[in-house]
Design an enzyme around this catalytic site. Sequence first.
Site, PDB file in Angstrom:
ATOM      1  N   CYS A  75       0.861  -1.180   0.000  1.00 39.83           N
ATOM      2  CA  CYS A  75       0.000   0.000   0.000  1.00 39.83           C
ATOM      3  C   CYS A  75       0.899   1.231   0.000  1.00 39.83           C
ATOM      4  O   CYS A  75       1.680   1.429   0.935  1.00 39.83           O
ATOM      5  CB  CYS A  75      -0.902  -0.022   1.232  1.00 39.83           C
ATOM      6  SG  CYS A  75      -1.896   1.468   1.448  1.00 39.83           S
ATOM      7  N   CYS A 203      -5.321   6.199  -3.481  1.00 36.20           N
ATOM      8  CA  CYS A 203      -4.616   4.918  -3.512  1.00 36.20           C
ATOM      9  C   CYS A 203      -3.239   5.162  -4.100  1.00 36.20           C
ATOM     10  O   CYS A 203      -3.116   5.556  -5.266  1.00 36.20           O
ATOM     11  CB  CYS A 203      -5.386   3.897  -4.349  1.00 36.20           C
ATOM     12  SG  CYS A 203      -4.519   2.313  -4.543  1.00 36.20           S
TER      13      CYS A 203
END
Length: 265
Positions: A75, A203
Amino acid sequence: MKRINFAKYQGAGNDFVLIDARTDDPRLSGEQIRFLCDRRFGIGADGLMTLECDPAGTDFYMRYYNSDGGESTMCGNGGRCIARFADHLGIGGRIKRFNSSDGLHEAELLGDGRVRLRMIDVAEVEPLAGGRSWFVFTGSPHYVEWADDVMSVDVAGRGGKIRRRPEYAARGGTNVDFVQVSGPGQLRVRTFERGVEAETLACGTGVTAAALVVHRVLQPHCCDFTVETLGGTLGVKFAETAGGGYADVWLTGPAERVFTGETTL
């Protein structure tokens, strides 16, 4: 019952629960992770990370779990946040080196509240049928699709369908990014994230994938992108390799502590 100290961080609205697991690994179950990430009954977050000792000898190891309770892949916004968390714990210097599921990363704490994170090298941008979509692995899998007006896209509906396509089942599904090109080096991106099973405000691996696709297809002379997300502005900078891949891929953006606390499970 066990008491757990935690911290809540966010990077461009992508938010996380962070736990220092160097000396006391909480060994959380999927059910417990889902509870901690629940926005009504728990702390509330898109994901949870544990900061662990790294057997390879880097500053730490980053382990990432989606809010559905499953351990997941890299991530980007989380990587910046855990670097800030490590700094608050007194780990390392201005530059942190750490391992995660996709390998070695380096994070530099900038003086303006942002963190600059080195992502993994990317070997290829894979075109898909139809000419308006691509697949890229930037530490996590990403399907990237053009959007003439990204704000009009049904991200939950269309993203949810693409995320579950059979061809991505072996990867555990894919994240889905909708990309609008605003100008030279200027993008707007919205992302449906697997594991969250919803749109997130930003994101990091997704905006990285979007920038690489735009470079490959539309703007081959631009290697420095500014990306607007619902949660804020991120920067993606990289170098193209002789073989058509990408190296020195850097993701820059905010990473800040929201609050700390203690809970009992």
